[in-house]
Each structure stands twice: as structure tokens, then as C-alpha cells.
Design an enzyme around this catalytic site. Structure first.
Site, PDB file in Angstrom:
ATOM      1  CG  ASP A  39      -3.831  -8.022   8.872  1.00 11.17           C
ATOM      2  OD1 ASP A  39      -4.398  -6.968   9.216  1.00 11.17           O
ATOM      3  OD2 ASP A  39      -3.048  -8.090   7.916  1.00 11.17           O
ATOM      4  CB  SER A  88      -0.965  -0.001   1.192  1.00 12.99           C
ATOM      5  OG  SER A  88      -0.286  -0.255   2.398  1.00 12.99           O
ATOM      6  CG  HIS A 141       5.570  -8.831   8.292  1.00  7.91           C
ATOM      7  ND1 HIS A 141       6.556  -8.022   7.804  1.00  7.91           N
ATOM      8  CD2 HIS A 141       4.437  -8.089   8.306  1.00  7.91           C
ATOM      9  CE1 HIS A 141       6.040  -6.830   7.552  1.00  7.91           C
ATOM     10  NE2 HIS A 141       4.749  -6.841   7.845  1.00  7.91           N
ATOM     11  CG  HIS A 169      -0.966  -5.263   1.949  1.00  5.18           C
ATOM     12  ND1 HIS A 169      -0.311  -5.136   3.132  1.00  5.18           N
ATOM     13  CD2 HIS A 169      -0.911  -4.032   1.367  1.00  5.18           C
ATOM     14  CE1 HIS A 169       0.114  -3.884   3.270  1.00  5.18           C
ATOM     15  NE2 HIS A 169      -0.246  -3.192   2.217  1.00  5.18           N
ATOM     16  NE  ARG A 207       1.843  -3.676  12.360  1.00  3.04           N
ATOM     17  CZ  ARG A 207       1.730  -3.849  11.033  1.00  3.04           C
ATOM     18  NH1 ARG A 207       1.290  -2.877  10.275  1.00  3.04           N
ATOM     19  NH2 ARG A 207       2.080  -5.001  10.492  1.00  3.04           N
TER      20      ARG A 207
END
Ligand code: AMX
Length: 433
Positions: free
Chosen positions: A372, A240, A317, A270, A326
């Protein structure tokens, strides 16, 4: 001129000589080599981008302008009665590199309030789309539709100098950021809540207003703040961020760039992974009849997924080589606010069983969970069970970092991107085949 823009101007002018000197005097200094594996392997690890907005250490995770996630959450000013910082303060940090004072944040909150009105034609266009259109398609189209608002295009057409281009880019970026939460919430309420739109509140900050327009009570305002901050930036090489930067490098305005970056984020490898995680967990829940699986039972589901040739969403990742901070920040939120939630318990079991399995399988370079794996759980708990929508939330957050990068790209006069490609025959010749 608002203080933040004045400050940004000073920072830009002080920064420019550094990049100019690097390019002019040290432009030929090598920073790495490129292998055939990298050229046909997604350019993994090729050092060929420059950004100061964030840096991703494989073992430590992301730092925003030098600050880790726990440091940002602790140091950035917080909205009254909130656990989480103002999103606007994080925008300030990414743009200027400084932690803002309370007054500086409030000024930015007021600035966004002035810019938040979304033109009616955007909503009309969304309403004309079939209701089963994916929300990311709607979100991208809404952003692109606003391209006619671009201040940059008007000034470019009037003949602006290269060194001044960051200024109308800043105007476009702030106008867009102020509107994205309202567009996201509109799509949500139109598609999933019987078209019951909730207008923006005139007094609230970005996170508070988003929760209000979504129609979800506290502490969802803090969930929104946390979510937008965590997803804002992850260096500039991810799909992105890189898409946004690449499009902007052609001097396309930010409406073109951010619409494009949203399209990249929509891919299952993604941003869409957060939707995939929930879909995957729901599948397991259905098979388990809602019961929390034991570790042994969960292992079987994970192996079944791998053996059918699929990836385990939310794990792995391209850069990180440890648990994503995160993920950790959201896990801490879950432990505090929803420790007994059944889906959180599923995610907790996955946290224990997936990494050893991926290690045993021996393919994934990073067996640990990414952002995620956890984010959909929180959204589900607060009533957003339509997981198609999760990536829109990611997109609102990611726009903060990508827009900050694009403003600085323009400020530092970065040129159009144009890497060189080779043919397979050339690579064979280089390899000596
Ligand atoms: N499950 C199963 N296999 C995995 C895996 C996972 N979670 N993660 C990596 N692998 C496999 C890859 O598919 C690849 O297999 P191949 O050689 O047969 O093609 C091999 O391990 C090596 O991959 P890698 O170098 O470790 O990862 P990558 O840089 O190619 O891809 C990523 C990174 C995130 C796309 C990958 O780990 C993946 O597909 N994860 C699941 C989807 C996901 O969670 N995406 C979200 C990422 C964060 C984000 O952007 N939002």
C-alpha cells in the site's frame, strides 16, 4: 463445457485423494502449538488453514501457485502491445495451477465477455445511495445485491451433492469476476466524474476494459492489469481472504462471501491503508507547500506521526519480514513511467527514512514497506486523485484470489469453520495464575 472448467475438474479429481488421505490417515499429526499470546493476539502465526492458491514466505514474499511475482509477470501471456499480462491468464493460473497458453487465455477472455453484463437493478440501487457514501460501501452493497443471481443457491435448493458443489460455485465466481470491473468503474464515474458513465467495450480484455470504462488512456490498462494481479491473493489468513473463506464455509454463496470480504478489506489496517498513505502524504505536502522534503524534514513528519500514537501507513506487515515484492513491482513501474512525479519522490524519501525509524522505535516487527505504500501513487499519477476509491481497486483484484480459494474449498469439501474459544479465567488457570 469450456476447456478451463474441464481442466479444473480433472485437477480437482486428481487432488481430492491427497487431502482425503491427509485427513483420514494423518488427521491427528500435529503441525504446531497455540500460545496464550496467539489466542489473544490475533492468532498470529497459528498454522490452521490450508490453501494451494498462494503461499507467503516471510522473507521471499508471495508465490502464486509456486510462481514469484516477477515470474508471473514474465511467464503469463500478454495482451498485444502491453507490458503486463492478461488478468484472465492470472485467473487461469490461480484456478488450475498452470500457466495458460495464449489460446487458453483467449478462451477465458471470451468467457468473461459473455458474463460481464451487470443487471440494471445494481446500478439503480447504487444511484439510490447518497453520493457521499464510501465507494467500498457501494461496492460491497452492489455485490450483495446480486445474490439473487446465485447459481449455487438454485442448485443447492434443488438438492446438489457435496462433491458437485464446486461447479455452481465456479459459475457464480466467473459471473461475478466478469462484472466487478464494470461495477467499480460505474461507482467511480458516478461519484467522481459527474455521473458520466462509459459503457463496457465489447472487444476488450478485463484490464483494457476497466481502463476504458474508467475513461483513462494507456498505459492505464497495464496499470489495471498489474494492480489486479498483484492484489489477487496473499495466502488465506489475511482479513479479506479469511473472511471470504469463513463465510463460504457456512455454504453461503459467493455473493455473501465476497461482499463480506470487501467489508474486511475496508479497514485502515488492511486495504484502506493505500488510501491512508496518500492522505498522509498529502498532509505532509500541504505542510511543505508542495516542496520535496529532505530526509531530515521527512524524519520529523514520521516521528510526529508515531509520537501522536498513529501508525505510519504502508509500512509493516503481519507476516512479511522484508520489502513487499508487490511494492517492488510497483516501484519498478514508477521508475519506468513516472520517475519525476512529485508524489513518487515523496514515497521514495519515505522508503529511505521510515524503516530505520521503525527499527529505532522498536515496536513494529517488520519496518519495511508493504504493497500500500506505493499503489496510490500510480493511481494518482493517472488521474485518480479520489483516494477513497483505491481500496475498490484492491477489492477487484482480491476477489480473484478469494474466489479461487472458495471454488477449491468446495471442491475439496472443506467443512464449516468452528475454532474453539476459551474464557479469560480458563487462560489464567492454564497459565497457573
Ligand atoms: N507504524 C507504527 N507502528 C507500527 C507499524 C507502523 N507502520 N506497524 C506495526 N506497528 C506497531 C503496531 O501498531 C504494534 O504496536 P502495539 O504493540 O502498540 O499495538 C507493534 O508495532 C507490533 O505490531 P506488528 O506485530 O509488527 O504488526 P501487526 O501484525 O500487529 O500489524 C499491520 C500489521 C500491517 C496492521 C501493521 O504493521 C500496521 O498497522 N501497518 C500500518 C497500516 C498498513 O500499512 N496496513 C496495510 C497492510 C497490508 C494490507 O493488508 N493491505
Amino acid at each position: 463445457m469450456p476447456n478451463i472448467k474441464e481442466k479444473l475438474k480433472e485437477k480437482i479429481e486428481a487432488w481430492r485423494p491427497r487431502t482425503t488421505k491427509l485427513v483420514k490417515e494423518y488427521g491427528n499429526v500435529k503441525i504446531g502449538e497455540v500460545t496464550i499470546g496467539q489466542a489473544i493476539g490475533g492468532m498470529r502465526g497459528v498454522k490452521c488453514l490450508a490453501t494451494d492458491i498462494s503461499y507467503l514466505d516471510p522473507f521471499e514474499g508471495i508465490r502464486f501457485r509456486g510462481y514469484t511475482i516477477p515470474e508471473c509477470l514474465e511467464k503469463l501471456p500478454k495482451a498485444p502491445g502491453s507490458e503486463m499480462p492478461y488478468v484472465e491468464g492470472h485467473v487461469y493460473l490461480l484456478l488450475t495451477g498452470d500457466i495458460p497458453t495464449e489460446d487458453e487465455v483467449i478462451e477465458l477472455v471470451e468467457e468473461f465477455k459473455k458474463r460481464k453484463h451487470v443487471p440494471q437493478y445494481v446500478f439503480d440501487m447504487l444511484r439510490a445511495m447518497p453520493r457521499d457514501t464510501h465507494p467500498m460501501t457501494m461496492f460491497s452493497a452492489a455485490i450483495l445485491a446480486m445474490q439473487r443471481e446465485s447459481v449455487f443457491v438454485k442448485e443447492y435448493n434443488a438438492g446438489i451433492g457435496k462433491m458437485d458443489m464446486w461447479d455452481p460455485t465456479y459459475e457464480d465466481a466467473m459471473n461475478m469476476l466478469a462484472k466487478l470491473p464494470a461495477i467499480g468503474a460505474y461507482i467511480f464515474r458516478m461519484k467522481y466524474r459527474g455521473d458520466t458513465i462509459i459503457p463496457a467495450h465489447p472487444e476488450l480484455d478485463m484490464g483494457g476494459n476497466f481502463a476504458h470504462m474508467m475513461g483513462i488512456d494507456k498505459p492505464y490498462d497495464d496499470v489495471a492489469r498489474l494492480y489486479f494481479i498483484l492484489h489477487s491473493d496473499h495466502e488465506s489468513g489475511n482479513v479479506s481472504a479469511h473472511t471470504g473463506h469463513l463465510i463460504a464455509s457456512a455454504l453461503s454463496d459467493v455473493y455473501y462471501s465476497i461482499s463480506g470480504m470487501i467489508n474486511g478489506l475496508a479497514g485502515p489496517l488492511h486495504g484502506l491503508a493505500n488510501q491512508e498513505v496518500l492522505r498522509w502524504i498529502q498532509g505532509v505536502m500541504d505542510q511543505m507547500g508542495g516542496k520535496i522534503p529532505t530526509e531530515e524534514e521527512m524524519k520529523k513528519f514520521v516521528w510526529d506521526t508515531l509520537n501522536s500514537g498513529q501508525v505510519v501507513p504502508g509500512f509493516g506487515h503481519a507476516v512479511l519480514r522484508k520489502t513487499d515484492p508487490r511494492y517492488q513491482a510497483q516501484r519498478e513501474f514508477c521508475l519506468k513511467h513516472l520517475p519525476d512525479d512529485p508524489i513518487f519522490k515523496y514515497v521514495d524519501v519515505l522508503y529511505k527514512v521510515v524503516p530505520p525509524i521503525l527499527e529505532e522505535q522498536g515496536k513494529a516487527k517488520n519496518p519495511w514497506p508493504n504493497v500500500d505504500a506505493q499503489s496510490g501513487v500510480i493511481q494518482w499519477y493517472y488521474g485518480i486523485t479520489e483516494y477513497d476509491f483505491y481500496t475498490v481497486l484492491f477489492g477487484i483484484g482480491r476477489a480473484i484470489g478469494v474466489l479461487s480459494n472458495i471454488i477449491w474449498d468446495r471442491a475439496l469439501g472443506y467443512p464449516i469453520e468452528r475454532p474453539k474459544s476459551l474464557t479469560t479465567a480458563m487462560l489464567e488457570e492454564i497459565a497457573g495464575i
